[in-house]
Design a protein around this motif. Structure first.
Motif, short mmCIF file in Angstrom:
data_model
loop_
_atom_site.label_atom_id
_atom_site.label_comp_id
_atom_site.label_asym_id
_atom_site.label_seq_id
_atom_site.Cartn_x
_atom_site.Cartn_y
_atom_site.Cartn_z
N SER A 108 84.67 44.21 34.16
CA SER A 108 83.32 44.77 34.09
C SER A 108 83.34 46.22 34.56
O SER A 108 84.30 46.65 35.22
N PRO A 109 82.30 46.99 34.24
CA PRO A 109 82.26 48.38 34.71
C PRO A 109 82.14 48.45 36.23
O PRO A 109 81.37 47.72 36.84
N ASN A 110 82.95 49.29 36.86
CA ASN A 110 82.88 49.53 38.30
C ASN A 110 82.97 48.25 39.14
O ASN A 110 82.13 48.04 40.02
N PRO A 111 83.95 47.38 38.93
CA PRO A 111 84.04 46.17 39.74
C PRO A 111 84.38 46.51 41.18
O PRO A 111 85.13 47.46 41.44
N PRO A 112 83.84 45.76 42.16
CA PRO A 112 84.14 46.05 43.57
C PRO A 112 85.63 46.05 43.88
O PRO A 112 86.10 46.85 44.69
N ALA A 113 86.40 45.17 43.25
CA ALA A 113 87.84 45.11 43.53
C ALA A 113 88.54 46.40 43.14
O ALA A 113 89.48 46.84 43.81
N ALA A 114 88.09 47.03 42.05
CA ALA A 114 88.69 48.29 41.63
C ALA A 114 88.44 49.37 42.68
O ALA A 114 89.30 50.23 42.93
N GLN A 115 87.28 49.33 43.30
CA GLN A 115 86.97 50.30 44.36
C GLN A 115 87.91 50.12 45.54
O GLN A 115 88.36 51.10 46.15
N VAL A 116 88.24 48.87 45.88
CA VAL A 116 89.16 48.61 46.98
C VAL A 116 90.54 49.20 46.67
O VAL A 116 91.17 49.83 47.52
N VAL A 117 91.01 49.00 45.45
CA VAL A 117 92.32 49.54 45.06
C VAL A 117 92.29 51.06 45.11
O VAL A 117 93.22 51.70 45.62
N ALA A 118 91.22 51.65 44.61
CA ALA A 118 91.11 53.11 44.61
C ALA A 118 91.10 53.66 46.03
O ALA A 118 91.78 54.66 46.33
N GLU A 119 90.35 53.03 46.92
CA GLU A 119 90.28 53.49 48.31
C GLU A 119 91.64 53.36 48.99
O GLU A 119 92.03 54.22 49.80
N THR A 120 92.38 52.29 48.67
CA THR A 120 93.71 52.11 49.26
C THR A 120 94.65 53.22 48.80
O THR A 120 95.39 53.80 49.62
N LEU A 121 94.66 53.53 47.51
CA LEU A 121 95.52 54.61 47.00
C LEU A 121 95.13 55.96 47.62
O LEU A 121 96.00 56.77 47.96
N GLU A 122 93.82 56.18 47.75
CA GLU A 122 93.36 57.44 48.33
C GLU A 122 93.83 57.57 49.77
O GLU A 122 94.28 58.64 50.21
N THR A 123 93.75 56.47 50.54
CA THR A 123 94.19 56.50 51.93
C THR A 123 95.69 56.74 52.03
O THR A 123 96.16 57.52 52.88
N MET A 124 96.47 56.09 51.19
CA MET A 124 97.92 56.27 51.22
C MET A 124 98.29 57.72 50.93
O MET A 124 99.18 58.29 51.57
#
Length: 225
Positions: free
Chosen positions: A136-152
């Motif tokens: 689906s558009p903008n799924p919450p799980a995708a946000q978690v992955v994106a935030e993890t990559l950004e933090t790394m």
């Protein structure tokens, strides 16, 4: 069945059942006399789903009520129903799921997005495209992955979506196994309850299995016997 039998079958106490009835989470039973009613298997399944959402997923009563309202509208669509109960799809306060065409703007849309967050979001999009996943558009799980990559990246770790492909392939196999263990499609509420239990209760065990496997392979590679 009487409310006492409903309590025994569902594992929910009578005072809690009465609270759910008053708050609208559980539909009323069939009146048989003054202050008495009969309940059926639909009430048992509904209570088990409520118990899973509150006791296992950790939702508040208010959030559970919103999810159940959306579930009531989507019982003919098992895919959407599972997305709602597992939190893969957000639920609006009206109890309706977001439009499938993605027309609804995500929270904060229009605000300037930091470059790092934009890069991470693009990475997630590239990863899902590589896997051929339909989400689906903008799924919450995708946000978690994106935030993890950004933090790394902020910590100086050289990691992008290509590094996640092997993990995504393992996740794809695990997801297939999860869905293989769901009951037949004849009972959407039972499917929803089973999906919550399999997903939420198994997640700590899956993480623990990963730790055990890491210890094993560390011993094989670096241990001295």
């Amino acid at each position: 069945m009487r409310i006492s039998e409903l309590s025994r079958r569902s594992g929910v106490s009578i005072p809690t059942i009465k609270y759910y009835l008053r708050d609208g989470l559980l539909p009323a039973g069939r009146p048989t006399a003054a202050n008495q009613a009969e309940y059926d298997e639909d009430h048992v399944r509904r209570l088990r789903l409520i118990r899973s959402l509150i006791g296992v997923r950790g939702l508040s009563v208010s959030a559970t009520k919103d999810v159940l309202a959306a579930v009531d509208e989507q019982q003919g669509d098992v895919h959407l129903l599972l997305g709602l109960v597992l939190g893969a799809l957000p639920v609006e306060r009206s109890g309706r799921p977001p439009r499938r065409d993605g027309a609804a703007e995500p929270a904060g849309a229009g605000a300037a997005e930091p470059a790092g967050a934009r890069d991470a979001a693009e990475d997630v999009a590239a990863l899902t495209a590589e896997m051929g996943w339909k989400t689906s558009p903008n799924p919450p799980a995708a946000q978690v992955v994106a935030e993890t990559l950004e933090t790394m990246r902020a910590l100086g770790v050289d990691y992008d979506w290509r590094s996640l492909v092997p993990y995504a392939e393992l996740a794809d196999r695990a997801a297939r196994l999860d869905l293989d263990q769901l009951p037949d499609a004849g009972d959407p509420l039972q499917q929803a309850e089973r999906a919550v239990l399999l997903t939420v209760l198994l997640e700590p065990a899956l993480l623990a299995l990963r730790r055990l496997a890491q210890e094993h392979h560390s011993a094989l590679r670096f241990g001295n016997g």
